[in-house]
Enzyme design. Sequence first.
Site, PDB file in Angstrom:
ATOM      1  N   ARG A  30      32.172  58.195   7.412  1.00 23.51           N
ATOM      2  CA  ARG A  30      32.223  57.236   6.019  1.00 23.51           C
ATOM      3  C   ARG A  30      31.507  58.329   5.052  1.00 23.51           C
ATOM      4  NH1 ARG A  30      34.355  52.065   6.371  1.00 23.51           N
ATOM      5  NH2 ARG A  30      36.041  52.396   8.132  1.00 23.51           N
ATOM      6  N   ARG A  34      32.804  53.954  -1.149  1.00 24.21           N
ATOM      7  CA  ARG A  34      32.352  52.808  -1.842  1.00 24.21           C
ATOM      8  C   ARG A  34      30.843  52.917  -2.318  1.00 24.21           C
ATOM      9  NH1 ARG A  34      34.919  47.696   1.258  1.00 24.21           N
ATOM     10  NH2 ARG A  34      33.929  48.726   2.640  1.00 24.21           N
ATOM     11  N   ARG A  43      38.724  55.140  -7.074  1.00 24.80           N
ATOM     12  CA  ARG A  43      39.434  53.362  -6.374  1.00 24.80           C
ATOM     13  C   ARG A  43      39.676  52.392  -7.697  1.00 24.80           C
ATOM     14  NH1 ARG A  43      40.627  50.585  -4.580  1.00 24.80           N
ATOM     15  NH2 ARG A  43      39.824  49.464  -2.854  1.00 24.80           N
ATOM     16  N   ASP A  79      43.123  57.484   7.011  1.00 22.63           N
ATOM     17  CA  ASP A  79      41.933  56.136   8.178  1.00 22.63           C
ATOM     18  C   ASP A  79      43.177  56.263   8.749  1.00 22.63           C
ATOM     19  OD1 ASP A  79      40.131  53.275   7.075  1.00 22.63           O
ATOM     20  OD2 ASP A  79      42.242  52.832   8.242  1.00 22.63           O
ATOM     21  N   TYR A 154      43.209  47.623  16.774  1.00 18.98           N
ATOM     22  CA  TYR A 154      44.035  46.981  15.525  1.00 18.98           C
ATOM     23  C   TYR A 154      45.321  46.864  15.190  1.00 18.98           C
ATOM     24  CZ  TYR A 154      39.781  48.397  13.472  1.00 18.98           C
ATOM     25  OH  TYR A 154      37.464  48.470  12.585  1.00 18.98           O
TER      26      TYR A 154
END
Length: 347
Positions: A30, A34, A43, A79, A154
């Site tokens: 990662r 963000r 973004r 992702d 998921y």
Amino acid sequence: MNTYKNYLNTTFNRACRKESVDHTPVWMMRQAGRYMPEYQAIRAKMDFLTLCKTPEVAAQATLDAARILGTDAAIIFSDITLPGEAMGLELDFAPGPKFTTPVRTMADVDKLKIFDPKDELGYVMKAIELTRKGLPDDVSLIGFVGAPATLSAYLIEGIPGKSWIEFKRMAYGEPEIFEALLDKVSEVVARHAREQVLAGCDAIQLFDTSAGELATPELKRFAFGAAKRVVEKLGDLGVPIIYFARNVSANLELAKEIGSDVLGVDWTIELPEARRRLGDDMVLQGNLDPTVLFTNPEEVDRRVKKILDDAKGMPGFVFNLGHGVLHKTHVENVKQVVKSVHAYTKS
Ligand code: CP3
């Protein structure tokens, strides 16, 4: 056909092969995220899925992170959940992933498509090609997939689980459905990983973030079993395969049997103990707790050096965090990780 040459003589790739290196390679899970203002700026202009599906921008996010931090490897911006969409499930991000019709029955599994990643995930391959063009020759490009158990978790839960009850209920109570799902997902992620290497990735990481939620018999039978089959399918590619799972330190010896070239470890084990239990031939990657990056650069430096001291004499070692960089982490501390690893190990 492999149209883009892979960069297999980088410091990162050499360390994965246990060859001599002039410094310890470092990258972070990662690393594009963000916490980084450059990522926030991207973004602000588009949602997460559009970003993933716009190769020029996904390549920019990948390159920005590697350049700003000075890492020895970049990880393609994408992702683990995207192949689920290509299997036929509607996917949203708000802000975490959300499959609107999760997989719960055998009929749901039967409906899932096994697809050609060149068609359905062509935007990932295009982003890889663009990224490789912008990346220095001595920086590796890592492609990734969710390991079968984690992507299945998921697909079954629909959203990131708190207690993963649906995922575990299926594994324990309806193993035939779970196994059928794992089989399909394994085929999908193996094909996707292969295509990423053919597009120019120099290594593949399997993220098994949720495997450690399972009890040991199911962890071994389902999660490690399916991951092993994926690793076997990628064996002919000639690039390092990294297997990263969380919360599996109690079963590390079993994780080694998956047969990956590198094993990613989280911070619930110290490296000397991992080495003692795995033997001298396993290349480890890890394992600074990402929460250490909420302290200060001095503390980060101290703890990075401790891990590097622990890793001294290992056949090969890749510095990483024990899991991904967290939202709101201070950029200075993320940069400090790379600075410390390089300063401490460059001869
Ligand atoms: O820099 C990189 O590591 C490359 C990109 C990357 C992302 N996701 C981008 C992303 C990678 C390697 C992943 C892997 C991933 N995705 C995993 C395995 C690793 C892990 O962290 O456990 C998992 C479980 C996912 C699924 C996922 N995607 C979740 C649970 C979330 C929401 C929670 C969160 O951390 O934000 C995402 C969204 C996501 N994937 C973001 C990013 C940068 C944030 C989305 C945003 O910009 O709002």
